[in-house]
Every structure is written in C-alpha cells, then in structure tokens.
Design a protein around this motif. Structure first.
Motif, PDB file in Angstrom:
ATOM      1  N   SER A  11     -48.407  -4.944   5.674  1.00  0.00           N
ATOM      2  CA  SER A  11     -47.898  -4.190   4.540  1.00  0.00           C
ATOM      3  C   SER A  11     -48.758  -4.473   3.323  1.00  0.00           C
ATOM      4  O   SER A  11     -49.003  -5.639   3.000  1.00  0.00           O
ATOM      5  CB  SER A  11     -46.448  -4.591   4.254  1.00  0.00           C
ATOM      6  N   ALA A  37     -47.147   8.601  12.631  1.00  0.00           N
ATOM      7  CA  ALA A  37     -46.057   8.304  11.709  1.00  0.00           C
ATOM      8  C   ALA A  37     -44.758   8.827  12.321  1.00  0.00           C
ATOM      9  O   ALA A  37     -44.791   9.756  13.143  1.00  0.00           O
ATOM     10  CB  ALA A  37     -46.325   8.962  10.364  1.00  0.00           C
ATOM     11  N   PRO A  85     -50.070   5.721   0.514  1.00  0.00           N
ATOM     12  CA  PRO A  85     -48.789   5.729   1.233  1.00  0.00           C
ATOM     13  C   PRO A  85     -48.816   6.644   2.460  1.00  0.00           C
ATOM     14  O   PRO A  85     -48.172   6.333   3.475  1.00  0.00           O
ATOM     15  CB  PRO A  85     -47.801   6.234   0.176  1.00  0.00           C
ATOM     16  N   THR A  88     -49.481   5.312   6.022  1.00  0.00           N
ATOM     17  CA  THR A  88     -48.462   4.553   6.741  1.00  0.00           C
ATOM     18  C   THR A  88     -48.221   5.146   8.119  1.00  0.00           C
ATOM     19  O   THR A  88     -47.934   6.338   8.250  1.00  0.00           O
ATOM     20  CB  THR A  88     -47.142   4.531   5.946  1.00  0.00           C
ATOM     21  N   GLN A 116     -48.728  -1.837  13.290  1.00  0.00           N
ATOM     22  CA  GLN A 116     -48.096  -1.083  12.205  1.00  0.00           C
ATOM     23  C   GLN A 116     -48.812  -1.320  10.872  1.00  0.00           C
ATOM     24  O   GLN A 116     -49.083  -2.471  10.497  1.00  0.00           O
ATOM     25  CB  GLN A 116     -46.625  -1.481  12.074  1.00  0.00           C
ATOM     26  N   THR A 118     -48.222  -0.314   6.846  1.00  0.00           N
ATOM     27  CA  THR A 118     -47.287   0.219   5.869  1.00  0.00           C
ATOM     28  C   THR A 118     -47.898   0.080   4.485  1.00  0.00           C
ATOM     29  O   THR A 118     -48.281  -1.020   4.079  1.00  0.00           O
ATOM     30  CB  THR A 118     -45.947  -0.518   5.922  1.00  0.00           C
ATOM     31  N   SER A 120     -47.214   0.836   0.485  1.00  0.00           N
ATOM     32  CA  SER A 120     -46.189   1.161  -0.506  1.00  0.00           C
ATOM     33  C   SER A 120     -46.847   1.627  -1.801  1.00  0.00           C
ATOM     34  O   SER A 120     -47.941   1.199  -2.163  1.00  0.00           O
ATOM     35  CB  SER A 120     -45.302  -0.051  -0.760  1.00  0.00           C
TER      36      SER A 120
END
Length: 121
Positions: A11, A37, A85, A88, A116, A118, A120
């Motif tokens: 992340s 996604a 973003p 992601t 994964q 991610t 933000s």
C-alpha cells in the motif's frame, strides 16, 4: 510447465513507487505483467521479449512503469513510479508459449498467484 512467484506489492500513497518481482522457474519467449481490479477484466500492463529485452506498455502506464529482467536470477521486475489510485489492482506475472508478445491475457498460459497493489489518494 512454468512456475511464477510474484512479490513486492503493498500500500502506497499516490505519487509513490513500488517494485514488483516475479521469480520464474524458466523464461518463455514472452513474459507479461497483468492486473485486475475488482469487477474489472484482467488487463495487460507490460510485456517483455526475453530474448531481445524489448518491452511494450499499456498506454496508461507508459513513462511511469518499467519492465526489466535479471537473467542471472530468473527474475522479472516491474518498477512502478508515480502511482495513481487507478493503478490499484492485483498484479500477476504471466508467461506465454507464443513467440510474439501481446497484451491480451488470452495468449498467456502460465500465471502466478498475484500480488496486491493499493494506491490511496
């Protein structure tokens, strides 16, 4: 058979960077990175011709992502800079039995388990 193991996801905030790794039991002529996604179709991000090192990118990542290979380690890398973003997704490494490279996932026969990413805002 080709075994692929991805790592390096995580992340980050928008504008940040990540480097994904894919350890392959062996290379095929063309290897690729894909992402998916939730609720969306899997899409090709980048491909590499392992013989020539030639790379090809999806328009959305050009100038931000770099696909490279370390033949001594049988490892592929996806350097991702200036993440957004919309990047992601679950990222997958894949290998194709075909001799040409394409971003369409139908052409790939072997897949890793995914890592994964991610981002933000």
């Amino acid at each position: 058979q080709v075994q692929l193991v991805e790592s390096g996801g995580g992340s980050v905030q928008a504008g940040g960077s990540l480097r994904l790794s894919c350890v392959a039991s062996r290379y095929t002529s063309c290897m690729g990175w894909f992402r998916q996604a939730p609720g969306k179709e899997r899409e090709g991000v980048a491909t590499i011709d392992t013989g020539t090192g030639a790379t090809h990118y999806h328009d959305s990542v050009k100038g931000r992502f770099t696909f490279s290979q370390d033949n001594a380690k049988n490892t592929l890398y996806l350097q991702m800079n200036n993440l957004k973003p919309e990047d992601t997704a679950m990222y997958f490494c894949a290998a194709s039995r075909l001799v040409f490279c394409d971003l369409k996932y139908d052409y790939y026969n072997y897949w890793g388990q995914g890592t994964q990413v991610t981002v933000s805002s």
